[in-house]
Design a protein around this motif. Sequence first.
Motif, mmCIF file in Angstrom:
data_model
loop_
_atom_site.group_PDB
_atom_site.id
_atom_site.type_symbol
_atom_site.label_atom_id
_atom_site.label_comp_id
_atom_site.label_asym_id
_atom_site.label_seq_id
_atom_site.Cartn_x
_atom_site.Cartn_y
_atom_site.Cartn_z
ATOM 1 N N ARG A 117 0.812 -1.222 0.000
ATOM 2 C CA ARG A 117 0.000 0.000 0.000
ATOM 3 C C ARG A 117 0.841 1.266 0.000
ATOM 4 O O ARG A 117 0.409 2.293 -0.530
ATOM 5 C CB ARG A 117 -0.952 -0.002 1.198
ATOM 6 C CG ARG A 117 -2.050 -1.067 1.134
ATOM 7 C CD ARG A 117 -2.804 -1.127 2.433
ATOM 8 N NE ARG A 117 -1.938 -1.529 3.535
ATOM 9 C CZ ARG A 117 -2.234 -1.360 4.827
ATOM 10 N NH1 ARG A 117 -3.383 -0.788 5.163
ATOM 11 N NH2 ARG A 117 -1.392 -1.769 5.762
ATOM 12 N N ARG A 118 2.029 1.219 0.570
ATOM 13 C CA ARG A 118 2.909 2.388 0.579
ATOM 14 C C ARG A 118 4.168 2.169 -0.257
ATOM 15 O O ARG A 118 5.112 2.945 -0.191
ATOM 16 C CB ARG A 118 3.290 2.749 2.018
ATOM 17 C CG ARG A 118 2.130 3.332 2.829
ATOM 18 C CD ARG A 118 2.632 3.864 4.167
ATOM 19 N NE ARG A 118 1.590 4.608 4.850
ATOM 20 C CZ ARG A 118 0.727 4.088 5.712
ATOM 21 N NH1 ARG A 118 0.803 2.775 5.990
ATOM 22 N NH2 ARG A 118 -0.186 4.831 6.304
ATOM 23 N N THR A 119 4.160 1.143 -1.047
ATOM 24 C CA THR A 119 5.345 0.790 -1.837
ATOM 25 C C THR A 119 5.523 1.725 -3.029
ATOM 26 O O THR A 119 4.553 2.068 -3.715
ATOM 27 C CB THR A 119 5.220 -0.657 -2.350
ATOM 28 O OG1 THR A 119 5.107 -1.529 -1.234
ATOM 29 C CG2 THR A 119 6.409 -1.046 -3.207
ATOM 30 N N TYR A 120 6.775 2.110 -3.294
ATOM 31 C CA TYR A 120 7.136 2.811 -4.526
ATOM 32 C C TYR A 120 7.605 1.762 -5.533
ATOM 33 O O TYR A 120 8.486 0.952 -5.234
ATOM 34 C CB TYR A 120 8.233 3.844 -4.267
ATOM 35 C CG TYR A 120 7.712 5.031 -3.488
ATOM 36 C CD1 TYR A 120 7.178 6.137 -4.143
ATOM 37 C CD2 TYR A 120 7.709 5.023 -2.091
ATOM 38 C CE1 TYR A 120 6.673 7.210 -3.436
ATOM 39 C CE2 TYR A 120 7.203 6.094 -1.372
ATOM 40 C CZ TYR A 120 6.683 7.190 -2.049
ATOM 41 O OH TYR A 120 6.154 8.242 -1.339
ATOM 42 N N PHE A 121 6.998 1.773 -6.696
ATOM 43 C CA PHE A 121 7.338 0.836 -7.763
ATOM 44 C C PHE A 121 8.224 1.547 -8.778
ATOM 45 O O PHE A 121 7.862 2.623 -9.270
ATOM 46 C CB PHE A 121 6.078 0.324 -8.454
ATOM 47 C CG PHE A 121 5.177 -0.480 -7.567
ATOM 48 C CD1 PHE A 121 5.313 -1.854 -7.481
ATOM 49 C CD2 PHE A 121 4.196 0.144 -6.806
ATOM 50 C CE1 PHE A 121 4.487 -2.605 -6.651
ATOM 51 C CE2 PHE A 121 3.366 -0.587 -5.975
ATOM 52 C CZ PHE A 121 3.512 -1.968 -5.889
ATOM 53 N N MET A 122 9.351 0.959 -9.102
ATOM 54 C CA MET A 122 10.235 1.523 -10.114
ATOM 55 C C MET A 122 10.462 0.495 -11.209
ATOM 56 O O MET A 122 11.136 -0.518 -11.000
ATOM 57 C CB MET A 122 11.570 1.962 -9.521
ATOM 58 C CG MET A 122 12.447 2.687 -10.537
ATOM 59 S SD MET A 122 14.004 3.267 -9.842
ATOM 60 C CE MET A 122 14.864 1.697 -9.634
ATOM 61 N N VAL A 123 9.866 0.718 -12.367
ATOM 62 C CA VAL A 123 10.137 -0.098 -13.534
ATOM 63 C C VAL A 123 11.495 0.333 -14.085
ATOM 64 O O VAL A 123 11.703 1.519 -14.370
ATOM 65 C CB VAL A 123 9.049 0.075 -14.607
ATOM 66 C CG1 VAL A 123 9.382 -0.750 -15.842
ATOM 67 C CG2 VAL A 123 7.679 -0.303 -14.049
ATOM 68 N N ALA A 124 12.400 -0.604 -14.235
ATOM 69 C CA ALA A 124 13.754 -0.280 -14.699
ATOM 70 C C ALA A 124 14.163 -1.304 -15.749
ATOM 71 O O ALA A 124 14.441 -2.462 -15.434
ATOM 72 C CB ALA A 124 14.741 -0.291 -13.536
ATOM 73 N N GLY A 125 14.188 -0.869 -17.018
ATOM 74 C CA GLY A 125 14.504 -1.790 -18.092
ATOM 75 C C GLY A 125 15.217 -1.118 -19.248
ATOM 76 O O GLY A 125 15.252 0.111 -19.357
ATOM 77 N N ILE A 126 15.779 -1.933 -20.123
ATOM 78 C CA ILE A 126 16.448 -1.408 -21.307
ATOM 79 C C ILE A 126 15.432 -1.179 -22.421
ATOM 80 O O ILE A 126 14.300 -1.666 -22.361
ATOM 81 C CB ILE A 126 17.586 -2.330 -21.771
ATOM 82 C CG1 ILE A 126 17.037 -3.694 -22.213
ATOM 83 C CG2 ILE A 126 18.623 -2.473 -20.679
ATOM 84 C CD1 ILE A 126 18.086 -4.593 -22.838
ATOM 85 N N ALA A 127 15.841 -0.441 -23.455
ATOM 86 C CA ALA A 127 14.911 -0.060 -24.513
ATOM 87 C C ALA A 127 15.685 0.411 -25.735
ATOM 88 O O ALA A 127 16.877 0.723 -25.657
ATOM 89 C CB ALA A 127 13.997 1.073 -24.027
ATOM 90 N N GLY A 128 14.977 0.485 -26.862
ATOM 91 C CA GLY A 128 15.505 1.220 -27.999
ATOM 92 C C GLY A 128 15.361 2.712 -27.727
ATOM 93 O O GLY A 128 14.512 3.132 -26.942
#
Length: 357
Positions: A117-128
Amino acid sequence: MLTRTFGALSVIALAACAAVTSGPASADDDDAFSHDGGGSRGRPVKVMIISMFGPEGQVWLDKLGPWRDIQVDGLSPDYPAVHCNRQDVCVMTTGMGHTNAAASIMALTFSPRFDLRRTYFMVAGIAGIDPQRGTVGSAAWAKYLVDFGIQWEIDGREIPAGWNTGYLGINTKSPSEKPPLDYRTEVFKLNTQLADTAFALSRNVVLSDNAQAQAARAKYSYPPANLPPTVIQCDTLAGDTWWSGTLLGQRARDWTRILTDEKGVYCTTQQEDNATYEALKRAASVHKVDLNRVAVVRAGSDFDRPYDGQTSADNLLNYSAQGGFTIALENLYRSGNPLVQDIVTHWSEWREGVPRR
């Protein structure tokens, strides 16, 4: 265009990296990993780092342990555990593509093993990456997530006169019209305050580079493509079809502008982020997560279009020659870790929401 692997070796690493962690904590570590107040809601998490395939997650596992592995029903069989450390930072890997991302995030957020409920989500990935906005190795914090796959398409050899592309929004009459957004997943706006804070914390970090990437950059005649990598702000485009080319690249720019009412600026292309966000949105609808706590950083592992004189096919088929894969992985950590550490170090400021500074 987007990349996931660096030749055959990294294809093999997909399954292997799930197991190449420090493993479950020993009995002696139990007290260090225990938490009061979790109760029936499960283990509280301050930061959940979301990676999409093994090497993206491994860069964090190598640096922020030791880890306790927590098995979660419904995750990808290649990545069946979430890894959590003493700082309440966790790393999970969804599997690649829209379908894997959505399924894994739904499994995570509805699991009784965590209190998010209080979590920060960080999507971290490679990309073009668009060479007019960044370069291989650059790390980009997004404010908009745009889905490139939800469009009508006419084969390029049959485009009507006056159209500049065979793509158009569903239930529109021309490529320039904004569609009615009937799917409700075509575009998402992230918390601008969080994106700006993440950028401010990381904008001056020194990013990794290598000679192979420098040689690839030198073939582009304009900046920022031919400059060293930096941390930037611009938006990301999701679609399961890997693509390469100047014309498709221009459609990516145009589509981002159309769906964001001219506010978004396309710069990176990947597969999962709209699916990830929609799954988080479903969880938020029943108060399991807070959508104001979602950040997305994508690091350029290859250019999405060719340099002058190169064909789009060559750019696509020889993406690994650009040397961006290893530095993009490292730069996910270098650009994302300042946010992670600020959150856990100053949790009293972050606990109730993104602090105003």
